[in-house]
Design a protein around this motif. Sequence first.
Motif, short mmCIF file in Angstrom:
data_model
loop_
_atom_site.label_atom_id
_atom_site.label_comp_id
_atom_site.label_asym_id
_atom_site.label_seq_id
_atom_site.Cartn_x
_atom_site.Cartn_y
_atom_site.Cartn_z
N GLY A 50 34.63 47.39 26.85
CA GLY A 50 35.41 46.42 26.09
C GLY A 50 36.86 46.83 25.93
N GLY A 51 37.47 46.38 24.82
CA GLY A 51 38.87 46.70 24.58
C GLY A 51 39.79 45.83 25.42
N THR A 52 40.81 46.46 25.95
CA THR A 52 41.81 45.76 26.76
C THR A 52 41.96 46.47 28.09
N VAL A 53 42.02 45.71 29.17
CA VAL A 53 42.27 46.31 30.48
C VAL A 53 43.68 46.89 30.47
N PRO A 54 43.84 48.17 30.73
CA PRO A 54 45.17 48.80 30.68
C PRO A 54 46.14 48.19 31.68
N GLN A 55 47.40 48.18 31.31
CA GLN A 55 48.43 47.66 32.20
C GLN A 55 48.46 48.44 33.51
N GLU A 56 48.14 49.73 33.44
CA GLU A 56 48.13 50.55 34.66
C GLU A 56 47.11 50.03 35.67
N VAL A 57 46.00 49.48 35.16
CA VAL A 57 44.99 48.89 36.05
C VAL A 57 45.47 47.53 36.54
N CYS A 58 46.04 46.74 35.65
CA CYS A 58 46.55 45.42 36.05
C CYS A 58 47.63 45.55 37.12
N SER A 59 48.38 46.65 37.08
CA SER A 59 49.45 46.83 38.07
C SER A 59 48.89 46.96 39.49
N LEU A 60 47.60 47.28 39.60
CA LEU A 60 46.99 47.38 40.93
C LEU A 60 46.92 46.04 41.63
N THR A 61 46.98 44.95 40.87
CA THR A 61 46.91 43.62 41.48
C THR A 61 48.18 43.31 42.27
N SER A 62 49.23 44.09 42.08
CA SER A 62 50.45 43.92 42.89
C SER A 62 50.45 44.85 44.10
N LYS A 63 49.32 45.59 44.26
CA LYS A 63 49.19 46.52 45.39
C LYS A 63 48.06 46.05 46.29
N ASN A 64 46.87 46.59 46.11
CA ASN A 64 45.76 46.22 46.98
C ASN A 64 44.66 45.44 46.28
N LEU A 65 44.68 45.41 44.93
CA LEU A 65 43.64 44.73 44.18
C LEU A 65 43.99 43.24 44.04
N PHE A 66 43.85 42.53 45.14
CA PHE A 66 44.14 41.10 45.14
C PHE A 66 43.50 40.48 46.38
N SER A 67 43.47 39.17 46.44
CA SER A 67 42.97 38.46 47.60
C SER A 67 43.70 37.14 47.72
N GLU A 68 43.96 36.71 48.95
CA GLU A 68 44.56 35.40 49.18
C GLU A 68 43.53 34.29 49.12
N ASP A 69 42.25 34.65 49.06
CA ASP A 69 41.16 33.69 48.94
C ASP A 69 41.08 33.21 47.49
N ILE A 70 41.26 31.92 47.26
CA ILE A 70 41.28 31.41 45.89
C ILE A 70 39.91 31.51 45.22
N ASP A 71 38.85 31.72 45.99
CA ASP A 71 37.51 31.84 45.43
C ASP A 71 37.08 33.30 45.29
N SER A 72 38.02 34.20 45.43
CA SER A 72 37.67 35.62 45.41
C SER A 72 37.34 36.11 44.01
N GLU A 73 36.41 37.04 43.95
CA GLU A 73 36.05 37.69 42.68
C GLU A 73 36.38 39.17 42.79
N TYR A 74 37.58 39.50 43.22
CA TYR A 74 37.96 40.88 43.48
C TYR A 74 38.08 41.72 42.21
N PHE A 75 38.29 41.09 41.06
CA PHE A 75 38.36 41.81 39.78
C PHE A 75 37.63 40.98 38.74
N LYS A 76 36.43 41.44 38.38
CA LYS A 76 35.54 40.64 37.53
C LYS A 76 35.18 41.44 36.28
#
Length: 241
Positions: A182-208
């Motif tokens: 629980g709690g809050t997802v740290p900003q350091e983890v969210c910053s990964l979405t600007s690196k490799n933690l992302f997908s161009e697929d609009i149906d992707s569940e890359y971070f759930k």
Amino acid sequence: EIFEVPISFGIEGTILEDKIENLRYLMDIDLTDNYFSGTITPKISALKNLERLVVDNNVFKSTIPNEITKLENIRELWLSMNYFTGKIPDDIGNLRSLESFSMWGNEDLTGSLPESLYDLAHLEDLHLFRNTFTGTISSKIGQLTKLKTLTLAENKFNGTLPSALGFCENLEFLRIELTDIGGTVPQEVCSLTSKNLFSEDIDSEYFKADCLPSSVTLVGFIECDCCSSCCDHDTNVCTIL
């Protein structure tokens, strides 16, 4: 000399122990999609050249022998979809060459993650979902800088997601839903979405995660500004954002 043993589709029985130590050149064992039962023999430690052990989707019913941690050249260890019990061996960190470790779908696997797990510096894929693991995720997870896939979902992990996970800049896929993280997802983890933690697929569940407002409490179990998919911690209903 035997270097590879692929055996698939419908074979049942146990794995013979009396001669296995003679297969010293064996590099690859794949028993996927069979009905092998019983245990993984402690004599497996004699296979010093083994690089790949895959026993997914069988009916093994035992603890995982600590002798498996003596396979110093193993790169892929897949034990998913069986009936293994107990804990991950404490000495799992001895597998210094391990790149892919999959144990999902063994619902009687329990306990916290051993500290030595975070010493697996070459680890790229870690699949632990749908078990009964407990405890918190150590900040030492930031040592796994080659990690690409981390699935912790459907366990009893608790605490918060450590900010040190942000050091895993190669991470492409992260699932922590249906846990007690629980709690809050740290900003350091969210910053990964600007690196490799992302997908161009609009149906992707890359971070759930369990960030969907609960039908009971009306707030998410975890606050997440960067998840691609959110679940209701109380009803297990998920939606893609």
